[in-house]
Design a protein around this motif. Structure first.
Motif, short mmCIF file in Angstrom:
data_model
loop_
_atom_site.label_atom_id
_atom_site.label_comp_id
_atom_site.label_asym_id
_atom_site.label_seq_id
_atom_site.Cartn_x
_atom_site.Cartn_y
_atom_site.Cartn_z
N CYS A 29 29.87 32.23 45.20
CA CYS A 29 30.08 33.64 44.90
C CYS A 29 28.75 34.39 44.78
O CYS A 29 28.67 35.57 45.13
N GLN A 30 27.71 33.71 44.30
CA GLN A 30 26.39 34.35 44.27
C GLN A 30 25.94 34.69 45.68
O GLN A 30 25.47 35.79 45.95
N LYS A 31 26.11 33.76 46.60
CA LYS A 31 25.69 34.00 47.98
C LYS A 31 26.58 35.03 48.66
O LYS A 31 26.09 35.87 49.43
N GLN A 32 27.88 34.98 48.38
CA GLN A 32 28.79 35.94 49.01
C GLN A 32 28.49 37.36 48.54
O GLN A 32 28.52 38.30 49.32
N SER A 33 28.20 37.53 47.25
CA SER A 33 27.96 38.87 46.70
C SER A 33 26.51 39.30 46.81
O SER A 33 26.20 40.48 46.74
N GLY A 34 25.60 38.33 46.96
CA GLY A 34 24.17 38.67 46.97
C GLY A 34 23.66 39.02 45.59
O GLY A 34 22.62 39.65 45.44
N SER A 35 24.38 38.58 44.56
CA SER A 35 24.02 38.92 43.18
C SER A 35 24.36 37.74 42.26
O SER A 35 24.51 36.62 42.71
N THR A 36 24.50 38.03 40.97
CA THR A 36 24.76 36.98 39.99
C THR A 36 26.17 36.42 40.05
O THR A 36 26.42 35.32 39.58
N SER A 37 27.11 37.20 40.61
CA SER A 37 28.52 36.80 40.56
C SER A 37 29.33 37.74 41.43
O SER A 37 28.80 38.69 41.98
N ASN A 38 30.63 37.45 41.52
CA ASN A 38 31.52 38.46 42.09
C ASN A 38 32.43 38.92 40.96
O ASN A 38 32.74 38.17 40.05
N THR A 39 32.81 40.16 41.01
CA THR A 39 33.73 40.72 40.03
C THR A 39 35.04 40.98 40.75
O THR A 39 35.08 41.67 41.77
N ALA A 40 36.10 40.40 40.23
CA ALA A 40 37.38 40.46 40.93
C ALA A 40 38.54 40.47 39.94
O ALA A 40 38.34 40.32 38.73
N THR A 41 39.72 40.63 40.48
CA THR A 41 40.94 40.44 39.73
C THR A 41 41.94 39.75 40.63
O THR A 41 41.67 39.52 41.81
N ILE A 42 43.07 39.42 40.08
CA ILE A 42 44.13 38.75 40.82
C ILE A 42 45.41 39.55 40.61
O ILE A 42 45.74 39.90 39.47
N VAL A 43 46.11 39.85 41.70
CA VAL A 43 47.38 40.58 41.61
C VAL A 43 48.45 39.81 42.38
O VAL A 43 48.15 39.08 43.31
N GLN A 44 49.68 40.00 41.99
CA GLN A 44 50.79 39.39 42.70
C GLN A 44 50.92 40.00 44.09
O GLN A 44 50.67 41.20 44.28
N ALA A 45 51.31 39.19 45.06
CA ALA A 45 51.47 39.66 46.44
C ALA A 45 52.44 40.84 46.51
O ALA A 45 52.25 41.75 47.31
N SER A 46 53.44 40.84 45.66
CA SER A 46 54.43 41.93 45.68
C SER A 46 53.83 43.26 45.21
O SER A 46 54.41 44.31 45.46
N ASP A 47 52.67 43.22 44.55
CA ASP A 47 52.00 44.44 44.08
C ASP A 47 50.88 44.88 45.02
O ASP A 47 50.15 45.82 44.71
N PHE A 48 50.72 44.19 46.15
CA PHE A 48 49.61 44.45 47.05
C PHE A 48 50.12 44.90 48.42
O PHE A 48 51.04 44.30 48.97
N THR A 49 49.52 45.96 48.98
CA THR A 49 49.88 46.46 50.30
C THR A 49 48.63 46.84 51.08
O THR A 49 47.77 47.56 50.57
N TRP A 50 48.55 46.36 52.32
CA TRP A 50 47.49 46.81 53.23
C TRP A 50 47.87 48.19 53.71
O TRP A 50 49.01 48.42 54.11
N LEU A 51 46.92 49.13 53.74
CA LEU A 51 47.19 50.48 54.23
C LEU A 51 46.63 50.71 55.63
O LEU A 51 47.17 51.50 56.39
N SER A 52 45.53 50.03 55.97
CA SER A 52 44.96 50.24 57.31
C SER A 52 44.08 49.08 57.75
O SER A 52 43.49 48.37 56.94
N SER A 53 44.03 48.89 59.05
CA SER A 53 43.09 48.03 59.78
C SER A 53 43.04 46.56 59.38
O SER A 53 41.96 45.97 59.34
N VAL A 54 44.17 45.96 59.14
CA VAL A 54 44.21 44.52 58.85
C VAL A 54 43.61 43.74 60.02
O VAL A 54 43.00 42.69 59.82
N ASP A 55 43.74 44.27 61.23
CA ASP A 55 43.20 43.59 62.40
C ASP A 55 41.67 43.59 62.44
O ASP A 55 41.06 42.90 63.26
N ALA A 56 41.02 44.33 61.55
CA ALA A 56 39.55 44.38 61.47
C ALA A 56 38.99 43.40 60.45
O ALA A 56 37.83 43.49 60.07
#
Length: 141
Positions: A29-56
Motif C-alpha cells: 500500500c505504501q508503494k501503491q499510494s506513494g506515501s505512508t499508507s492508503n486510506t480506504a473504506t469498504i462498502v457492500q456491493a449492493s451500495d456501490f454503482t459505477w457511473l462511467s468508464s468501467v472499460d477504462a
C-alpha cells in the motif's frame, strides 16, 4: 456520495452512508499510494454503482493475490471488488467532502520508519484475523 479518478474519466456512487475509514501501512500500500499508507473504506456491493468508464480500468495483480485497479488515462487507483467477498474497496481520496474519521490502522508492524501513527483508532500489527468482522465494522448499524 460520489467519487471519480483524477481525470474524471471513471466515476462511481456509494448509496449508503460510509461509517469509517481505515489506513493500511503495508509495503504494498505504501508503494501503491506513494506515501505512508492508503486510506480506504469498504462498502457492500449492493451500495456501490459505477457511473462511467468501467472499460477504462486496468487491473494489475501479484502472485500473492494483491490487486490494484487504476484508470488507464490518469493512473488513479479506483475501487475494486474485495477478494471473494460481496464488498468493494474504495480509495477515499477519490471522494470529495468527507467528514469522517479513521477507525483502524492495518499492518502497523510494517509502517514506514518515518510514519507516526497517532489518534485513537484501533491499531492492528498485521491484517485482522477475521476479515468478515472487519468488513462489518464499516457497515451502517
Amino acid at each position: 456520495m460520489k467519487g471519480s479518478c483524477n481525470c474524471g474519466n471513471i466515476s462511481f456512487e456509494i448509496s449508503n452512508q460510509v461509517t469509517g475509514l481505515y489506513q493500511c501501512h503495508c509495503k504494498l500500500c505504501q508503494k501503491q499510494s506513494g506515501s505512508t499508507s492508503n486510506t480506504a473504506t469498504i462498502v457492500q456491493a449492493s451500495d456501490f454503482t459505477w457511473l462511467s468508464s468501467v472499460d477504462a480500468i486496468t487491473r494489475w495483480s501479484k502472485d500473492s493475490g494483491f490487486t490494484a485497479h487504476f484508470c488507464t488515462k490518469c493512473g488513479s487507483p479506483v475501487p475494486n471488488k474485495l477478494r471473494e467477498t460481496n464488498a468493494y474497496w474504495i480509495p477515499m481520496g477519490l471522494v470529495d467532502n468527507l467528514d469522517m474519521k479513521i477507525i483502524a490502522h492495518l499492518c502497523c508492524s510494517s509502517k514506514a520508519t518515518w510514519d507516526n501513527i497517532g489518534g485513537d483508532a484501533i491499531k492492528y500489527n498485521d491484517m485482522p484475523n477475521n476479515l468478515d468482522n472487519f468488513i462489518k465494522s464499516f457497515q451502517k448499524v
